[in-house]
Motif scaffolding. Sequence first.
Motif, short mmCIF file in Angstrom:
data_model
loop_
_atom_site.label_atom_id
_atom_site.label_comp_id
_atom_site.label_asym_id
_atom_site.label_seq_id
_atom_site.Cartn_x
_atom_site.Cartn_y
_atom_site.Cartn_z
N VAL A 106 -13.66 11.10 14.08
CA VAL A 106 -13.42 9.93 13.39
C VAL A 106 -12.04 9.31 13.65
CG1 VAL A 106 -14.60 10.71 11.19
CG2 VAL A 106 -12.16 11.14 11.48
N LEU A 107 -11.91 7.98 13.36
CA LEU A 107 -10.52 7.48 13.51
C LEU A 107 -9.27 8.27 12.96
CD1 LEU A 107 -11.28 3.84 13.26
CD2 LEU A 107 -11.19 4.87 15.30
N THR A 108 -8.40 8.48 13.65
CA THR A 108 -7.24 9.37 13.02
C THR A 108 -6.08 8.56 12.67
OG1 THR A 108 -6.45 9.33 15.39
CG2 THR A 108 -7.81 11.17 14.92
N ALA A 109 -6.59 7.40 12.14
CA ALA A 109 -5.37 6.52 11.28
C ALA A 109 -5.14 7.28 10.05
CB ALA A 109 -6.19 5.19 10.90
N GLN A 110 -4.03 7.23 9.63
CA GLN A 110 -3.72 8.07 8.36
C GLN A 110 -4.76 7.84 7.23
OE1 GLN A 110 0.26 7.09 7.01
NE2 GLN A 110 1.09 9.02 7.68
N ALA A 111 -5.35 8.99 6.91
CA ALA A 111 -6.20 8.99 5.53
C ALA A 111 -5.38 8.72 4.41
CB ALA A 111 -7.11 9.99 5.80
N GLN A 112 -5.99 8.41 3.25
CA GLN A 112 -5.45 8.38 1.84
C GLN A 112 -6.65 8.30 0.96
OE1 GLN A 112 -3.59 4.64 0.61
NE2 GLN A 112 -3.18 4.41 2.89
N VAL A 113 -6.22 8.87 -0.31
CA VAL A 113 -7.50 8.71 -1.31
C VAL A 113 -7.92 7.26 -1.34
CG1 VAL A 113 -7.96 9.22 -3.66
CG2 VAL A 113 -6.41 10.85 -2.31
N VAL A 114 -9.35 7.31 -1.54
CA VAL A 114 -10.07 6.07 -1.79
C VAL A 114 -10.21 5.91 -3.29
CG1 VAL A 114 -12.33 4.88 -1.41
CG2 VAL A 114 -11.41 6.22 0.57
N ASN A 115 -9.81 4.56 -3.59
CA ASN A 115 -9.88 4.44 -5.00
C ASN A 115 -9.13 5.27 -6.09
OD1 ASN A 115 -11.69 2.27 -4.69
ND2 ASN A 115 -13.48 3.52 -4.82
N PRO A 116 -7.96 5.54 -5.58
CA PRO A 116 -6.91 6.37 -6.32
C PRO A 116 -6.66 6.11 -7.77
CG PRO A 116 -5.69 5.25 -5.00
CD PRO A 116 -7.03 4.74 -4.70
N GLU A 117 -6.41 7.08 -8.58
CA GLU A 117 -5.97 6.72 -9.80
C GLU A 117 -4.56 6.43 -9.79
OE1 GLU A 117 -5.73 8.68 -14.26
OE2 GLU A 117 -6.85 9.56 -12.83
N HIS A 118 -3.93 7.19 -8.94
CA HIS A 118 -2.26 7.22 -9.06
C HIS A 118 -1.70 6.23 -7.76
CE1 HIS A 118 -2.49 10.39 -11.71
NE2 HIS A 118 -3.59 11.03 -11.06
N ASP A 119 -1.58 4.93 -8.23
CA ASP A 119 -1.22 4.14 -7.13
C ASP A 119 0.19 4.27 -6.57
OD1 ASP A 119 -3.54 2.38 -7.47
OD2 ASP A 119 -2.65 1.42 -8.87
N ASN A 120 0.87 4.86 -7.35
CA ASN A 120 2.53 5.40 -7.08
C ASN A 120 2.21 6.19 -5.89
OD1 ASN A 120 1.40 7.14 -8.70
ND2 ASN A 120 3.64 8.12 -8.82
N LEU A 121 1.21 6.97 -5.66
CA LEU A 121 1.27 7.97 -4.47
C LEU A 121 0.84 7.32 -3.49
CD1 LEU A 121 -0.38 11.16 -6.20
CD2 LEU A 121 1.97 10.74 -5.88
N VAL A 122 0.05 6.34 -3.26
CA VAL A 122 -0.47 5.41 -2.23
C VAL A 122 1.01 4.53 -1.87
CG1 VAL A 122 -1.63 3.36 -1.55
CG2 VAL A 122 -2.65 4.82 -3.21
#
Length: 206
Positions: free
Chosen positions: A25-41
């Motif tokens: 897959v593309l190796t762009a930085q993955a992050q949680v989809v539809n997260p509850e904790h926006d501050n982590l994003v």
Amino acid sequence: MGNQRNPYLFFLHASIVLMTFACLVLTAQAQVVNPEHDNLVDKFEAGKIESVLMKAEKLMDNNKYKKSPEPYLWASICYLELHRSEDPKIQAYYKNALKDAQKYAAKAVSKDKEGNFIRENWEFIEDLKKESLMLANEQLGEEDYRKANYTFKQLTKIDTSDDNVLFLKGIMELRLNNGYEASRNISKSMIGLNLKYRDLDYQPDR
């Protein structure tokens, strides 16, 4: 066998190479989809990976969030990023980062009772599987079958529907002379594989 090529190892290496290619897959930085904790994003996008990891670990200890799959998936994502870091200090400090990424992904899967959260984040799961299969291939190259078996075991926890990985785990257990587990896992994987391929509309994993 001297310098003669072991056909058994060739089969395993070829299988893992094909599965690794299938997981690309593309190796762009993955992050949680539809997260509850926006501050982590925000922290993650700022490159504060260790800070996100620490926050995720605190959430795991919080009674309100410890049963949620999200903190565990954040931890897995962070550990995979740390595993891929080219910083020598990070490499030295997080020697087992990939194993930790596998461990926390497996926990996230177990916490997601309905499976919806993991489905939304499946792109990351595929990326982690790809990296794990690369590690398994290296372990087989070193003839470290016990470590390779552990890697396959973690993959069966991360993707419980992947009968191909379960089959490879069974083959590895044969190599370790664990006949009972080998028979159990190979038989189980073949039931799933036979059912899937009998369905003419089944589209196999690439």
